[in-house]
Design an enzyme around this catalytic site. Structure first.
Site, PDB file in Angstrom:
ATOM      1  N   ASP A 122       0.838  -1.192   0.000  1.00 23.16           N
ATOM      2  CA  ASP A 122       0.000   0.000   0.000  1.00 23.16           C
ATOM      3  C   ASP A 122       0.879   1.252   0.000  1.00 23.16           C
ATOM      4  O   ASP A 122       1.721   1.401  -0.883  1.00 23.16           O
ATOM      5  CB  ASP A 122      -0.963  -0.061   1.200  1.00 23.16           C
ATOM      6  CG  ASP A 122      -2.027   1.010   1.172  1.00 23.16           C
ATOM      7  OD1 ASP A 122      -3.017   0.852   0.421  1.00 23.16           O
ATOM      8  OD2 ASP A 122      -1.874   2.017   1.884  1.00 23.16           O
ATOM      9  N   HIS A 288      -6.977  -6.908  -0.436  1.00 18.20           N
ATOM     10  CA  HIS A 288      -5.927  -5.887  -0.389  1.00 18.20           C
ATOM     11  C   HIS A 288      -4.796  -6.195   0.582  1.00 18.20           C
ATOM     12  O   HIS A 288      -3.629  -5.919   0.294  1.00 18.20           O
ATOM     13  CB  HIS A 288      -6.554  -4.547  -0.024  1.00 18.20           C
ATOM     14  CG  HIS A 288      -5.579  -3.422   0.109  1.00 18.20           C
ATOM     15  ND1 HIS A 288      -4.707  -3.047  -0.907  1.00 18.20           N
ATOM     16  CD2 HIS A 288      -5.309  -2.583   1.153  1.00 18.20           C
ATOM     17  CE1 HIS A 288      -3.963  -2.019  -0.506  1.00 18.20           C
ATOM     18  NE2 HIS A 288      -4.311  -1.731   0.732  1.00 18.20           N
TER      19      HIS A 288
END
Length: 308
Positions: A122, A288
């Site tokens: 991320d 994610h």
């Protein structure tokens, strides 16, 4: 400035421990700030960088196996967790990924590592690829987890804008996003984790406690918004400049993404091939939060890639 063991007073605001068994907590010099990190393991150095809205605890499930082969350095990024959170100066440079990358160069140098492996998830992956672009002499190999380059995200069109609405929300001028999130901060953070993780996934309690506690700190909330403001005002422009001149990442690069997440819809390998001279990639279980949703697949992929 050598690394030092922190005092207990520096963690007074957090109820999560921020600790992973078997790793030492140290305070290290960044680029004009102090970075709080966990260090441990044996072997060549591997820098692990977390994302939003998290801390270094994202590596809790993969660190023990990786530490058998690498010396791990797991900092909280500038503005997050227990690291310093300098006030922005209106230029947004304080939280650019270029600045955060300079923190990591300083931190690794303080530990005696001038050349190292780096993996990021991320926001940490954005720091990692900027580090590889700006300081190619320092990066032996690079792994980016579940992201596309910043400029590509902003250029991707309406559907990505809908899926990634928080990029635009958090980048609004202060104090709008900070004020709105502070009104129900725990709900907002829990909602982000629920939206971005695979169905029925539950985060380990020690990690979730640390994430929630960190975001109850108003300075973390403000600094994380500054991170996204820098994404629009600085990082996007730096990426566009690199794209214009054809600048590429020289280090061998591994791309990992969750097969249930947003990045999977964008054909990530097609995008990243434009940025990297030497690239491999694979999807893993989940959405994610790659290191936590697929810890075994993630650690196996990292060990195979970095040990080649």
């Amino acid at each position: 400035m050598p690394p030092v063991k922190p005092s207990d007073s520096s963690t007074a605001r957090l109820t999560g421990t921020g600790l992973i068994p078997g790793f030492d907590r140290v305070r290290l010099p960044g680029d004009g700030i102090t970075v709080d990190a966990l260090v441990g393991g044996n072997g060549p150095p591997l820098l692990l960088l977390h994302g939003y809205p998290q801390t270094r605890m994202i590596w809790r499930m993969v660190a023990p196996s990786l530490a058998e082969h690498f010396t791990l350095v797991m900092p909280d990024l500038r503005g997050y967790g227990r690291s310093d959170k300098p006030a922005g100066d209106g230029t947004h440079l304080q939280y650019s990924k270029r600045q955060m990358a300079r923190d990591q160069i300083a931190t690794m140098s303080a530990l005696g590592h001038d050349k190292f492996f780096v993996a990021g998830h991320d926001r940490g992956a954005r720091v990692a690829y900027r580090l590889a672009l700006d300081s190619p002499q320092a990066v032996r190999k690079l792994c980016v987890m579940d992201i596309l380059p910043t400029v590509d995200v902003y250029n991707a069109g309406p559907q990505t804008g809908f899926d990634m609405y928080h990029w635009y929300f958090l980048a609004q001028p202060a104090p709008l996003p900070e004020t709105l999130i502070a009104g129900s901060g725990d709900h907002y953070i829990h909602r982000k984790f629920q939206q971005w993780s695979g169905e029925n996934f539950n985060f380990p309690e020690p990690s979730m406690a640390d994430y929630i506690a960190a975001f109850r700190n108003q300075e973390t909330l403000r600094a994380s918004c500054d991170d996204y403001r820098a994404g629009w005002h600085v990082d996007r422009i730096l990426d566009a400049q690199d794209r214009t001149v054809g600048r590429q990442i020289k280090a061998p690069t591994l791309v990992l993404w969750g097969r249930e997440g947003t990045v999977a819809k964008a054909e990530p390998m097609t995008v990243w091939r434009k940025w990297c001279k030497d690239i491999t990639g694979q999807s893993v279980t989940g959405a994610h939060f790659v290191p936590e949703e697929a810890p075994r697949e993630t650690s196996d992929a990292l060990m195979s890639f970095f040990r080649e």
